[in-house]
Write an enzyme that holds these catalytic residues in place. Structure first.
Site, PDB file in Angstrom:
ATOM      1  N   GLU A  42       0.935  -8.885  -0.600  1.00  0.00           N
ATOM      2  CA  GLU A  42       0.770  -8.279  -1.927  1.00  0.00           C
ATOM      3  C   GLU A  42       0.086  -9.274  -2.858  1.00  0.00           C
ATOM      4  OE1 GLU A  42       3.565  -5.991  -5.234  1.00  0.00           O
ATOM      5  OE2 GLU A  42       4.465  -7.554  -3.994  1.00  0.00           O
ATOM      6  N   LYS A 118       0.821   1.332  -5.066  1.00  0.00           N
ATOM      7  CA  LYS A 118       2.261   1.038  -5.026  1.00  0.00           C
ATOM      8  C   LYS A 118       3.028   2.024  -5.905  1.00  0.00           C
ATOM      9  CE  LYS A 118       5.430  -2.869  -5.770  1.00  0.00           C
ATOM     10  NZ  LYS A 118       5.513  -4.262  -6.278  1.00  0.00           N
ATOM     11  N   CYS A 160       6.000  -4.092  -0.817  1.00  0.00           N
ATOM     12  CA  CYS A 160       7.068  -4.910  -1.396  1.00  0.00           C
ATOM     13  C   CYS A 160       8.311  -4.119  -1.830  1.00  0.00           C
ATOM     14  CB  CYS A 160       6.503  -5.728  -2.551  1.00  0.00           C
ATOM     15  SG  CYS A 160       7.511  -7.182  -2.983  1.00  0.00           S
TER      16      CYS A 160
END
Length: 279
Positions: A42, A118, A160
């Site tokens: 990330e 995301k 994440c």
């Protein structure tokens, strides 16, 4: 010869040029086997410069020096490249105000295979030197699940903090995912407590390989990330790990093993999510 899964661990710096040079240097250490899926962490292109700087450097979708370089790397090394996240310009009401944390996938021919923004943003308090994380202040959340076909498997994209939301991983499995990638930048505090457990749990629950590269060490803004990039098989076993430092880890992908595990323990077919608790 099995296809290869690879995770690259980085201590990313503030400028994309520096970080892309790191990726190029580490790409020289990739296993020779092809086909190969390579995943970056990330925020690999910019870490520690601050959110306003990321907003300023956000590229338009499909155009810009970072995206062009990523496509060139994928083509040069003949790999499927999952490029962690980079900031792309926000859309709609967020244009000019927030950027998207976009995970981009490129094929061995350099063509883009997909984009995942995301979904779950890291708005939490952590007992470290940063204290408060408010990702949503500057980041526009995604609203779609994304899978790509890398030739030897269907790959689900997650990033994440997404790992704490198992319903996303269930949806990716239902969309055909046999591998799920998880570019990450876990804090040291949350990483020590939960990283291995969460990644292994998602692999076990959905009977998928997990490729989870991370940021590692102390960054220019003082933030410390956990590292411990791991590759986990569909039985939940860690088959490659790099605890500290920048580097490359790889493991073979066995699609037959995924099929066998799913046949012997058909949890997807046995799920009774339709049953609700009765008062």
């Amino acid at each position: 010869m099995h296809p290869v899964l690879t995770a690259i661990q980085l201590t990313s710096l503030k400028t994309p040029e520096q970080n892309l040079a790191k990726v190029e240097a580490l790409a020289a250490d990739l296993p020779k086997n092809r086909p190969q899926l390579v995943v970056l962490p990330e925020a690999f292109s910019c870490f520690g410069a601050g959110d306003q700087a990321q907003l300023a450097m956000a590229e338009p979708d499909g155009k810009g020096p970072v995206q062009e370089r990523l496509a060139a790397i994928a083509k040069k090394y003949q790999i499927t490249l999952i490029a962690g996240t980079i900031p792309l310009q926000g859309s709609g009401a967020d244009e000019g105000k927030r950027f998207a944390a976009a995970c981009l996938a490129y094929g061995p021919d350099g063509e883009r295979l997909g984009r995942y923004d995301k979904i779950h943003l890291f708005d939490v308090d952590v007992a470290d030197n940063t204290k408060q994380y408010r990702e949503s202040k500057w980041t526009q959340p995604g609203n779609s699940i994304v899978t790509i076909d890398c030739g030897f498997a269907v790959v689900g994209l997650a990033v994440c903090y997404d790992v704490r939301f198992p319903e996303l991983f269930k949806a990716l499995r239902q969309a055909g995912a046999e591998i799920i990638v998880l570019p990450s930048a876990f804090t040291q505090v949350t990483g020590r407590a939960h990283w291995h457990t969460l990644v292994r749990s998602r692999a076990i629950e959905q009977q998928v390989y997990m490729v989870a590269p991370g940021q590692v060490g102390e960054h220019e803004n003082g933030r410390r990330t956990y590292g411990h990039s791991i590759i986990v098989n569909a039985w939940g076993e860690i088959i490659a790990e790099q605890a500290d430092g920048e580097g490359v880890i790889s493991a073979d992908y066995n699609g037959d093993a995924v099929t066998q595990i799913r046949q012997q323990m058909p949890v997807a077919e046995q799920s009774r999510i339709d049953v609700s608790l009765k008062k």
